[in-house]
Design an enzyme around this catalytic site. Structure first.
Site, mmCIF file in Angstrom:
data_model
loop_
_atom_site.group_PDB
_atom_site.id
_atom_site.type_symbol
_atom_site.label_atom_id
_atom_site.label_comp_id
_atom_site.label_asym_id
_atom_site.label_seq_id
_atom_site.Cartn_x
_atom_site.Cartn_y
_atom_site.Cartn_z
ATOM 1 N N LYS A 1 5.107 -4.211 -8.863
ATOM 2 C CA LYS A 1 4.439 -3.879 -7.586
ATOM 3 C C LYS A 1 3.142 -4.737 -7.448
ATOM 4 O O LYS A 1 2.464 -4.738 -8.506
ATOM 5 C CB LYS A 1 4.254 -2.332 -7.597
ATOM 6 N N SER B 1 5.691 7.876 -5.018
ATOM 7 C CA SER B 1 5.700 6.485 -4.671
ATOM 8 C C SER B 1 6.753 5.771 -5.753
ATOM 9 O O SER B 1 7.132 4.693 -4.966
ATOM 10 C CB SER B 1 4.737 6.034 -4.441
ATOM 11 N N SER C 1 5.620 4.628 -1.620
ATOM 12 C CA SER C 1 5.094 3.252 -1.349
ATOM 13 C C SER C 1 5.580 2.171 -2.310
ATOM 14 O O SER C 1 5.539 0.964 -1.835
ATOM 15 C CB SER C 1 3.629 3.167 -1.585
#
Lengths: 491, 487
Positions: free
Chosen positions: A81, A180, A156
């Site tokens: 990420k 997330s 997310s």
């Protein structure tokens, strides 16, 4: 050939690489050919490093050819990420304010991946500063759900989940502040593990809610999550909140992973089912039936304070965020407004121009909550609620080995469906948020599909620092079901 | 005509830079000056993703200071973020301590008048990180140097217990002595390692009614002189203002002023206290610090006798003057040298003279502290004993001490080498006296004649004897012989 390679587990592929039966170069090439085909549709990556990755794969291959010892992730193409600092490429956090920010250091987890000979192929899209549940808040790119391109991948860590689900990397790291990792894993039909707070170093993870953030793996099966944990878990001197291994030793997460838990007791709380879609609930009930068939017992537990978790979370997380994000000011790095009148405008205009709506909303919420005269009513109160929620879990775990819940009230929703209704968006994390407040580990595993053929995730929770047991429980279900083997065909 | 009585009331905030090798929350070296932004890392630059790790040494030093200031040390203390935007503050929050400082409720004793101590209450002392520096030397923009960012600072806040510029100065000097004694800080003013912010106002009684003038905070003073003078200036300025306007605390706002050393005046910086909301909250990146009583006691055992106690003891125990005791206790190394020499048999006043005159002169000339001069207590004691025994004259002590800084030879060996040993052998000296008498009949006549010239002539003969003895004659004995000769 390349599709075949990518359908292997991380354990199998790295074993073949280590034995010299497949080269890391082949694996990396396979991933990049998949990216070439799929990325234009899915949009999971913010940056990719093809030349560097091939170079590194060759290095690992020649180490192996020379009979040298290689690490646990030897040659595996992995992505992270984009909120984890890397000395290669940018670290954007999905924000315009950091669009051109190049970190001078690697996050602790990046160092650990590299030390175990992983090949980091790229960095993945996310809601800006990890604030969101759909990846629609990315200031830089749109990511779609590989199962249905009209739907969100969750967030997310939406880029991470979408990339793993669509075979654009073998495994990914995400971060989880309120769900997330687990929620996008659930929306994309992959495994997502949020470890105990303090298990994995946060050093180099750009902070959103510091007391809640935790890095974890997204993988295609449970054992691969164990393999990743074997690499990323452990104390780090650079993170004061990472736990001393003398207090909480780091086990080999793969050692007993095939060994089910005998006499497993599953806790089920009515509060964790309220408001969920019928199809989601029925998939969860079916999953629990599977466990029963394996000899598990189900007990009802009470979580009297869990209903307040969303409220407490949005005070604590935003308060911390308002402070954590203060450093993005246009002075030292990141976006700076073109023609400021004075230094105050350097701050106000740079921030106004480059932060997205949701980030601004949360900074405002958090600033308000910490303001003098409001602190006691909001922040302090939220901390009290947090400790009540923590004791809800402690009490529950006296009666059961694990708690099972849906990950999200719905399966992946349509792009744009919730974007104008932040409150509704916040509620999509209702089952996952309490876990971060309590600091305990949680996993999402594929447990069924709804009528639209969209994956449903089962959330399993265990007490702090029992990830090993959590993985074994998850593996019990996985070993006698096929849901995790289905891959999206639409892209 | 109305009667006006006026008392000045002063409280002090002091920032002391701790004597650690590295910064408060990262491993960057703590040094003075240097190329801008040369001692920085992701943590003190506040880069995204970086995390602070507490410097244990800084915490230990602070606790020692807290104990020396008679503070209650908390068993539980935590770190808070203090938020404000400023370019020299890279995270736009400062890691500090808000509602649970590590120490509170102490006091410091300061010397006032001769021999008395006054107790000034300490409100609290807490630890925090320093900011960087904004530099405004380049054209139409400012630059930021973050070398100083993350420097460990001890902030000490006193109650408004001081009532004159000289008391404020005495406190500052006393505090400097204490932190230097304990090795808590180098506390060098030149290096900005100690900074003061006095809060000043007046309590005025006019026609039997009490008035309080608005409080003024004078920012960022870094010398004792500026501290004392700015307080004295505020005293008269506020009185004048009150007499002219009648403005009191209730009517006026607290103001912030700067010190203009060239003109010797304070200058208004901010009239209205800006509505600062620092939005303090506990720093989630740092664990609270829990201290056991055993650990605190362990720290207490590392304390030494404090300078003012020493000073008073020297007066009482060694019968030294206030002044001498003050000179000897100004630096810990000097006091230790003194005490060591006395322990080894040196007569206290004699040892005091050797150190405070010859020793400190040498240190000044070398531009170093006494501790760096290679002089030990044994040597000082040996010199003192030789003076006492009339083996050397008092003036020779300086020469021996100076030589000691260069060699490792004993005091005696140096005295011999430099021919400083006095001749006290009466028969040998008598021979010299006889020779001088024989060579100087005129002077002898003058002495014998008595009267005005006699005293001068005696001195002249004495000088001649000393000359013949190359300065090594014991003047006492020569004088006795002369007296015997002339009756």
């Amino acid at each position: 050939m390349s599709d075949e390679l990518l359908s292997l587990s991380c354990r199998k592929l790295t074993e073949l690489i280590r034995r010299g039966e497949v080269s890391s170069r082949k694996a990396v090439e396979a991933v990049f050919s998949s990216i070439e085909k799929t990325e234009p549709v899915v949009g999971a990556y913010l940056s990719t490093f093809i030349d560097e990755s091939l170079e590194r794969a060759d290095e690992i291959d020649s180490k192996i050819a020379a009979g040298k010892k290689v690490g646990k992730l030897a040659g595996l193409p992995i992505a992270v990420k984009d909120n984890m600092c890397t000395t290669f490429g940018a670290t954007t956090c999905g924000s315009k304010i950091l669009e051109n920010f190049h970190a001078p250091y690697n996050a602790a987890v990046i160092e650990r991946l590299l030390a175990e000979d992983a090949v980091i192929v790229g960095k993945l899209n996310m809601d800006e500063f990890a604030m969101g549940s759909s990846t629609e808040n990315s200031g830089l790119k749109k990511t779609v759900n590989p199962w249905d391109v009209n739907r969100v991948p969750g967030g997310s860590s939406g880029g991470s989940a979408a990339a793993v689900a669509s075979g654009m990397c073998m495994a990914a790291l995400g971060s989880d502040t309120g769900g997330s990792i687990r929620q996008p894993a659930s929306f994309c039909g992959v495994v997502g593990l949020k470890p105990t707070y303090g298990r994995v170093s946060r050093y180099g993870l750009v902070a959103y809610g510091s007391s809640l953030d935790q890095i974890g793996p997204l993988t295609r099966d449970v054992a691969d999550a164990g393999l990743m944990m074997n690499v990323i878990a452990g104390h780090d001197d650079n993170d004061s909140t990472s736990v001393n291994e003398k207090i909480a030793p780091v086990p080999d997460y793969l050692e007993n992973i095939e060994k089910g838990i005998e006499g497993l007791t599953i806790g089920v709380a009515p509060q964790f089912h309220a408001g969920a879609d019928v199809e989601v609930l029925s998939a969860i009930e079916d999953a629990i039936e599977v466990y029963k068939g394996l000899g598990a017992k189900v007990v009802e537990i009470d979580m009297p304070h869990i209903d307040y978790s969303v409220a407490a979370y949005y005070v604590i997380a935003t308060a911390e965020a308002s402070s954590n994000l203060a450093r993005f000011d246009g002075v030292h790095y990141g976006h700076r407004t073109a023609k400021p009148e004075d230094y105050i405008e350097v701050y106000s205009k740079s921030r106004a121009e480059a932060f997205g709506t949701e980030v601004k909303r949360r900074i405002m919420l958090g600033t308000y909550a910490l303001s003098s005269g409001y602190y006691d009513a909001y922040y302090l109160k939220a901390l009290k609620v947090r400790s009540l929620i923590r004791s809800d879990f402690t009490g529950a775990f006296e009666k059961c080995d694990c708690i099972m819940t849906p990950v999200s009230p719905t399966t992946a929703f349509k792009i744009g469906e919730n974007i104008d209704d932040p409150l509704k968006m916040y509620l999509s994390d209702i089952y996952t948020i309490g876990v971060n407040l309590a600091g305990i580990p949680g996993i999402s595993i594929p447990c069924g599909f709804d009528g639209n053929d969209l994956p449903v995730g089962l959330q399993i929770l265990t007490p702090a620092f029992t990830e090993s047991k959590l993985l074994r429980i998850a593996r019990m279900f996985e070993s006698c079901t096929e849901f995790h083997k289905r891959r999206p065909q639409k892209v | 005509m109305s009667s006006v009585e006026c008392k000045v009331v002063i409280g002090l905030e002091i920032h002391v830079q701790l004597l650690t090798k590295t910064k408060m929350f990262c491993g960057c070296a703590l040094e003075f000056a240097g190329e801008p932004n040369s001692r920085v890392c992701p943590v003190c630059l506040g880069l995204p993703g970086s995390l602070p790790v507490m410097n244990r040494k800084a915490f230990e030093l602070s606790v020692m200071a807290g104990l020396a200031l008679n503070c209650k040390i908390a068993n539980f203390t935590k770190w808070d973020r203090k938020s404000y935007y400023y370019p020299d503050l890279p995270k736009n929050y400062q890691i500090s301590q808000y509602d649970l400082p590590f120490s509170e409720h102490g006091f410091i004793e300061i010397p006032v008048n001769s021999g008395d101590a006054k107790r000034i209450r300490i409100t609290r002392a807490h630890l925090e990180e320093d900011a960087g520096k904004n530099v405004h030397t380049a054209g139409n923009f400012s630059q930021v140097d973050l070398n100083r960012a993350g420097t460990p600072l001890l902030e000490i806040v006193t109650e408004p217990d001081m009532n004159s510029g000289s008391e404020v100065r005495a406190l500052a000097i006393e505090l400097q002595r204490i932190v230097q004694y304990l090795g808590v800080s180098e506390a060098s003013m030149q290096k900005g390692q100690m900074r003061f912010e006095p809060n000043v106002n007046l309590h005025i009684i006019k026609d039997g009614k009490e008035y309080k003038t608005p409080i003024t905070e004078v920012k960022n003073l870094n010398s004792f002189r500026a501290l004392e003078e700015s307080v004295n200036y505020e005293h008269s300025r506020q009185l004048e203002e009150f007499l002219a306007t009648g403005k009191t605390m209730e009517m006026g706002n607290k103001s912030t002023r700067g010190w203009d050393a060239d003109r010797g005046v304070t200058v208004l910086q901010r009239e209205k206290e800006e509505a600062h909301d620092y939005r303090y909250f506990p720093d989630p990146d740092l664990l609270p610090v829990k201290l056991t009583d055993e650990w605190i006691e362990d720290m207490r055992s590392k304390l030494c006798e404090l300078p003012l106690q020493k000073q008073f003891r020297y007066v009482k125990e060694f019968k030294l003057s206030e002044y001498d005791a003050g000179v000897l206790t100004a630096e810990r190394a000097v006091a230790e040298l003194f005490e060591g020499a006395v322990e080894q048999g040196g007569e206290p006043k004699r040892v005091c003279n050797i150190i405070s005159q010859a020793g400190l002169k040498l240190a000044n000339e070398a531009g170093r502290s006494m501790a760096e001069l290679n002089i030990d207590a044994e040597g000082v004691a040996a010199i003192a004993k030789m003076v006492e025994a009339n083996e050397i004259n008092a003036g020779a002590a300086g020469a021996i001490l100076a030589e000691m800084t260069k060699t490792d030879k004993s005091a005696k060996a140096i005295a011999e080498e430099l021919n400083l040993i006095q001749k006290s052998d009466a028969s040998e000296l008598e021979g010299l006296v006889d020779a001088v008498i024989a060579e100087n009949p005129q002077a002898v006549d003058d002495v014998k004649s008595g009267g005005k010239k006699s005293k001068a002539a005696r001195g002249f003969l004495m000088g001649k004897v000393m000359q013949k003895a190359k300065g090594q004659a014991n003047p006492k004995i020569v004088s006795q012989i002369l007296a015997k000769k002339f009756g």
